[in-house]
Design an enzyme around this catalytic site. Structure first.
Site, PDB file in Angstrom:
ATOM      1  N   ASN A 117     -45.182  -2.336 -60.283  1.00 33.29           N
ATOM      2  CA  ASN A 117     -45.303  -1.672 -58.994  1.00 33.29           C
ATOM      3  C   ASN A 117     -46.611  -0.900 -58.847  1.00 33.29           C
ATOM      4  O   ASN A 117     -46.722  -0.030 -57.985  1.00 33.29           O
ATOM      5  CB  ASN A 117     -44.118  -0.712 -58.801  1.00 33.29           C
ATOM      6  CG  ASN A 117     -42.782  -1.443 -58.776  1.00 33.29           C
ATOM      7  OD1 ASN A 117     -42.643  -2.446 -58.079  1.00 33.29           O
ATOM      8  ND2 ASN A 117     -41.818  -0.962 -59.543  1.00 33.29           N
ATOM      9  N   ILE A 118     -47.604  -1.190 -59.675  1.00 30.93           N
ATOM     10  CA  ILE A 118     -48.879  -0.491 -59.591  1.00 30.93           C
ATOM     11  C   ILE A 118     -49.750  -1.148 -58.532  1.00 30.93           C
ATOM     12  O   ILE A 118     -49.961  -2.356 -58.565  1.00 30.93           O
ATOM     13  CB  ILE A 118     -49.607  -0.508 -60.953  1.00 30.93           C
ATOM     14  CG1 ILE A 118     -48.818   0.295 -61.974  1.00 30.93           C
ATOM     15  CG2 ILE A 118     -51.012   0.034 -60.822  1.00 30.93           C
ATOM     16  CD1 ILE A 118     -48.734   1.775 -61.657  1.00 30.93           C
ATOM     17  N   CYS A 142     -56.903   4.075 -72.658  1.00 28.07           N
ATOM     18  CA  CYS A 142     -55.624   4.615 -72.209  1.00 28.07           C
ATOM     19  C   CYS A 142     -55.042   5.364 -73.404  1.00 28.07           C
ATOM     20  O   CYS A 142     -55.764   6.109 -74.066  1.00 28.07           O
ATOM     21  CB  CYS A 142     -54.709   3.514 -71.679  1.00 28.07           C
ATOM     22  SG  CYS A 142     -54.469   2.106 -72.793  1.00 28.07           S
TER      23      CYS A 142
END
Length: 211
Positions: A117-118, A142
């Site tokens: 859903n990014i 990250c």
């Protein structure tokens, strides 16, 4: 410059790079051996977890910690692309500020349902920074240098016209047994034509690949 839809056939690449572990690299030269012996702690460089070179002036890794700062300083970084939502730690902020490094944060949630859903807009924005030669040397990271970093590098490889087999091979080498199908699916479906305009400072050799 718009990237046309009638792109060249993707190229497959033989990958010969591997992530560096956090093993110690001795920077002392023979003529400085005495100094190294006396001040050994000052001569040891420790790369961050999963550190590797992506392309000329582009590096990737997991989250850098204080012991990694001397190594990162040796790279002469201009920019850091940080892909986590958490605020940058105080020690890391002090390091980048004291070395004139610019921080670009694109907060992406890390989860087992990675990137389902990014919004692609985050990747497009990060790629615009990545493609701009003025921001290099540049470091992407990250938390572990596996999933979020792997997806961004995978999208970058599509812009470089790599074939999917080579892109997935590189992703899997860094993710190892933590490789995620949703990540690879995201890379496969990422629409590189959505990168409408390449920055004016994009290297000429890169622009020629995408005509």
């Amino acid at each position: 410059m718009s990237i046309p839809h009638n792109r060249k056939r993707p190229m497959c690449h033989a990958l010969n790079g591997t992530p560096l572990s956090s093993s110690v690299v001795d920077d002392a030269s023979p003529e400085n051996s005495h100094t190294a012996a006396v001040n050994r702690a000052d001569q040891l460089f420790v790369p961050p977890l999963n550190f590797s070179m992506v392309d000329y002036g582009i590096y990737r890794c997991g989250f850098p910690d204080i012991p990694n700062f001397p190594f990162l300083k040796s790279l002469g970084l201009r920019s850091v692309i940080y892909l986590c939502t958490e605020p940058y730690p105080e020690a890391n902020m002090h390091f980048i500020n004291s070395n004139g490094i610019r921080l670009f944060q694109f907060g992406m949630e890390g989860s087992k349902e990675s990137f389902v859903n990014i919004p692609e807009g985050l990747f497009r924005s990060a790629l615009q920074v990545l493609l701009d030669e003025r921001h290099r040397p540049l470091l992407i990271h990250c938390k572990r240098g596996k999933h979020r970093t792997g997806c961004l590098v995978g999208c970058f490889r599509k812009l470089q016209n790599w074939c999917l087999a080579s892109i997935f091979d590189e992703y899997q080498r860094f993710a190892a047994d933590k490789a995620r199908v949703p990540d690879q699916r995201f890379i496969e479906l990422f629409d590189i034509s959505s990168i409408k305009n390449l920055p004016s400072s994009t290297p000429p050799y890169f622009k020629s690949r995408n005509r």
